[in-house]
Scaffold this motif. Structure first.
Motif, PDB file in Angstrom:
ATOM      1  N   ALA A   5     -11.079  48.417 -28.608  1.00 21.81           N
ATOM      2  CA  ALA A   5     -10.353  49.534 -29.203  1.00 21.81           C
ATOM      3  C   ALA A   5      -9.507  49.054 -30.379  1.00 21.81           C
ATOM      4  O   ALA A   5      -9.441  49.717 -31.423  1.00 21.81           O
ATOM      5  CB  ALA A   5      -9.470  50.203 -28.149  1.00 21.81           C
ATOM      6  N   ASN A   6      -8.866  47.905 -30.218  1.00 25.59           N
ATOM      7  CA  ASN A   6      -8.050  47.356 -31.302  1.00 25.59           C
ATOM      8  C   ASN A   6      -8.897  47.018 -32.529  1.00 25.59           C
ATOM      9  O   ASN A   6      -8.527  47.329 -33.662  1.00 25.59           O
ATOM     10  CB  ASN A   6      -7.324  46.097 -30.811  1.00 25.59           C
ATOM     11  N   ILE A   7     -10.025  46.369 -32.301  1.00 27.36           N
ATOM     12  CA  ILE A   7     -10.888  46.001 -33.428  1.00 27.36           C
ATOM     13  C   ILE A   7     -11.405  47.250 -34.138  1.00 27.36           C
ATOM     14  O   ILE A   7     -11.492  47.292 -35.372  1.00 27.36           O
ATOM     15  CB  ILE A   7     -12.061  45.130 -32.950  1.00 27.36           C
ATOM     16  N   ALA A   8     -11.738  48.290 -33.361  1.00 23.58           N
ATOM     17  CA  ALA A   8     -12.204  49.544 -33.967  1.00 23.58           C
ATOM     18  C   ALA A   8     -11.129  50.155 -34.858  1.00 23.58           C
ATOM     19  O   ALA A   8     -11.421  50.667 -35.948  1.00 23.58           O
ATOM     20  CB  ALA A   8     -12.626  50.528 -32.879  1.00 23.58           C
ATOM     21  N   LYS A   9      -9.866  50.104 -34.411  1.00 30.08           N
ATOM     22  CA  LYS A   9      -8.765  50.600 -35.242  1.00 30.08           C
ATOM     23  C   LYS A   9      -8.692  49.827 -36.548  1.00 30.08           C
ATOM     24  O   LYS A   9      -8.541  50.393 -37.634  1.00 30.08           O
ATOM     25  CB  LYS A   9      -7.436  50.465 -34.495  1.00 30.08           C
ATOM     26  N   GLY A  10      -8.776  48.498 -36.438  1.00 30.68           N
ATOM     27  CA  GLY A  10      -8.684  47.673 -37.633  1.00 30.68           C
ATOM     28  C   GLY A  10      -9.807  47.932 -38.615  1.00 30.68           C
ATOM     29  O   GLY A  10      -9.585  48.005 -39.826  1.00 30.68           O
TER      30      GLY A  10
END
Length: 250
Positions: free
Chosen positions: A196-201
């Protein structure tokens, strides 16, 4: 441009740090911090006002939930102090003269006449990279320099090259990347916060590219297409993982 590349890289580096900071050693954490600090320094050190504006938009999207808490306000105050007192005067002056200087006036003319080109050639545009010769042939009175340049706007660039049809496809591709990222975040928020964090980035990197792209001609630069490819690949991997986990639960 290097500053555009850093806009794409910065959010991914920050969210990678945020995802793993609790499980790495102190020196590894310092290295990860450098990964997102150095792109910010590069963008601030560059002379691109568009890239610096895009960086501000990224900061707002990333930290708006925490921006009015005491610690972030202190950090913001320190950053503002450093920018005002140590930022090159030439760059500060460029912001104060934005819209009035010769460069800005020329770009406004490019955008105005670029829209005229799209209206006059709505289906297929004026041809791939034909903006410059078309402008010089049809709007010589609005050339503030001795030659024309590309329009300094990704949507004007694509629209004049391939018309409203091509521009619509371009916008659909970017919009599809947004929905793919949102789906990845939705699927992985609870079970896989790292994804989820990587997708946000990845998505905020696209936002930075698009905002900066309103002032520079980078419509076909590889950064956008690599980022969108990563977004789609991650969406597919997370979707397969979700399907596998449901299968094993049965």
């Amino acid at each position: 441009e290097l500053s555009i590349q850093m806009l794409v890289f910065f959010p991914v580096a920050y969210y990678l740090y945020d995802a793993v900071k609790g499980g790495v050693s102190k020196w590894e954490k310092y290295i990860l911090v450098l990964f997102f600090i150095t792109p910010v320094m590069t963008i601030l050190g560059a002379s691109s006002r568009g890239a610096q504006l895009a960086l501000l938009v990224q900061f707002i999207l990333m930290f708006y939930k925490h921006i009015f808490k005491p610690k972030p306000l202190v950090y913001i105050g320190v950053i503002v102090f450093l920018v005002v007192n140590f930022f090159p005067k030439e760059q500060l002056e460029r912001f104060s003269t934005a819209g009035d200087d010769k460069t800005s006036q020329q770009r406004l003319l490019y955008w105005e006449h670029g829209i005229d080109m799209m209206r006059d050639n709505p289906l297929l545009g004026v041809g791939y990279y034909n903006f410059i010769p078309y402008y010089e042939d049809n709007f010589p009175e609005d050339m503030l320099y001795g030659f024309a340049e590309l329009p300094h706007n990704i949507f004007i660039q694509v629209g004049t090259d391939v018309g409203f049809i091509g521009l619509a496809v371009y916008l659909l591709i970017i919009t599809g990347g947004y929905f793919a990222s949102r789906k990845t975040i939705s699927l992985s928020r609870d079970e896989d916060p790292f994804s989820a964090n990587i997708a946000k980035g990845l998505w905020i990197g696209i936002v930075g590219f698009v905002v900066a792209g309103q002032f520079v001609t980078v419509g076909y630069y590889p950064f956008l297409w690599v980022q969108l490819s990563l977004i789609v690949a991650q969406r597919n991997v997370v979707g397969l993982d979700q399907n596998d986990s449901r299968h094993y639960k049965r």
